[in-house]
Design an enzyme around this catalytic site. Structure first.
Site, PDB file in Angstrom:
ATOM      1  N   PRO A  18       1.328   0.389   6.756  1.00 48.89           N
ATOM      2  CG  PRO A  18       0.886  -0.315   4.607  1.00 48.89           C
ATOM      3  CD  PRO A  18       0.473   0.680   5.614  1.00 48.89           C
ATOM      4  CD  GLU A  19       5.069   4.617   9.434  1.00 51.16           C
ATOM      5  OE1 GLU A  19       6.147   4.797  10.011  1.00 51.16           O
ATOM      6  OE2 GLU A  19       4.065   5.311   9.654  1.00 51.16           O
ATOM      7  CE  LYS A  37       7.693   4.139   4.912  1.00 51.34           C
ATOM      8  NZ  LYS A  37       7.056   5.444   4.614  1.00 51.34           N
ATOM      9  NE  ARG A  51      -7.186   4.537   2.757  1.00 52.47           N
ATOM     10  CZ  ARG A  51      -6.754   4.839   3.971  1.00 52.47           C
ATOM     11  NH1 ARG A  51      -5.740   5.634   4.115  1.00 52.47           N
ATOM     12  NH2 ARG A  51      -7.324   4.351   5.029  1.00 52.47           N
ATOM     13  NE  ARG A  65       1.371  12.473   5.246  1.00 49.59           N
ATOM     14  CZ  ARG A  65       1.507  11.156   5.150  1.00 49.59           C
ATOM     15  NH1 ARG A  65       2.608  10.653   4.652  1.00 49.59           N
ATOM     16  NH2 ARG A  65       0.545  10.360   5.525  1.00 49.59           N
TER      17      ARG A  65
END
Length: 266
Positions: free
Chosen positions: A2-3, A59, A112, A250
């Site tokens: 999900p971006e 988002k 998650r 990241r």
DNA sequence: AGGTATGTTAATTG
DNA sequence: GCAATTAACATACC
């Protein structure tokens, strides 16, 4: 997943299939995702109301109930998604929130469970309270260039910072910089106007093409980094093995040949 | 077992 | 003050 492109597809899906269908039942299966609202009050806020408008900022997805006086807020975290359900469908195991119409409904799924479910009276006020920068598809070129060139750190980190620019995450920042031919750690302040404009154009094209491809990597045009963004992946342009580096906590993927660091500014 | 993963936030470090 | 890193959160996968 999900971006911005993924959330935009969720928004369009909900917009197309959720219009004018009163909510009959709201089921919260992951209470810890609720922010500032209880399962009971969420159910009461939606009961017998239709969701008549959708919005997206970065988002975050907003679904407004009829009357325009309240909006469901969804953030999908690392693993969330939105799925319409047909009549009789059982909600998937990962459903955190199920909103049922007379027939069918939709489910917020997350394995998650790092996202959030909330309620707001005003999406713009919510975005401002959460310190979100301008949406990546709404910001103008001049504002983008000025802000990026004022950043002394890595371009990739600037693109991913939701307080500066909302909607871009780790995957699409890699894609944008690959398309722009710039190294992820290139300092924003060392870009000239033309380079910053190249990033802006690459950002718009990547996001628009990703939305057109319904955020499905397999449907992206040729020449995209994303399908090669994995162990053993090769540059779609020159064939060289892709490399990774750490940036803003990241893992960044890039082509060491097509995105070589600027030798002059180091 | 330990590392990694498309996210955000708070605390820490330079 | 700025920018980047780390840890934390919860879970799945290798």
């Amino acid at each position: 997943m999900p971006e911005l492109p993924d959330v935009e597809i969720f928004r369009r899906t909900l917009d197309r299939h959720g219009q004018g269908r009163p909510v009959r039942r709201t089921t919260v299966a992951a209470r810890d995702l609720l922010v500032d609202v209880s399962p009971q009050s969420l159910g009461r806020l939606l009961k017998n109301r239709s969701l008549v408008e959708t919005r997206r900022h970065g988002k975050y997805l907003f679904a407004g109930r009829e009357g325009g006086d309240g909006w469901l807020v969804l953030h999908f975290g690392m693993s969330g998604s939105l799925e319409m359900m047909e009549r009789g469908d059982a909600p998937p195991e990962t459903a955190c929130l199920v909103i049922a119409f007379d027939e069918g409904g939709f489910a917020y799924l997350s394995s998650r469970r790092l996202g959030m479910i909330g309620w707001t009276a005003d999406p713009a006020a919510f975005a401002s309270a959460h310190h979100l920068g301008p949406d990546a598809l709404a910001i103008g070129r001049a504002d983008f260039v000025a802000a990026l060139r004022g950043h002394r750190g890595a371009v990739k980190c600037w693109l991913m910072d939701q307080e500066r620019l909302a909607g871009i995450g780790n995957v699409y920042s890699d894609e944008i910089l690959f398309q722009a031919g710039l190294h992820p750690k290139h300092a924003g302040s060392s870009l000239d106007d033309a380079q910053a404009e190249t990033i802006f154009e690459a950002m718009r094209r990547v996001l628009e093409e990703a939305v057109a491809a319904e955020a499905d990597p397999a449907r992206l045009p040729d020449g995209y980094l994303l399908p090669q963004r994995l162990e053993g992946g090769r540059c779609p342009r020159c064939g060289q093995a892709l490399d990774t580096l750490r940036a803003c906590g990241r893992n960044a993927w890039y082509c060491p040949h097509c995105q070589a660091p600027d030798e002059v500014s180091g």
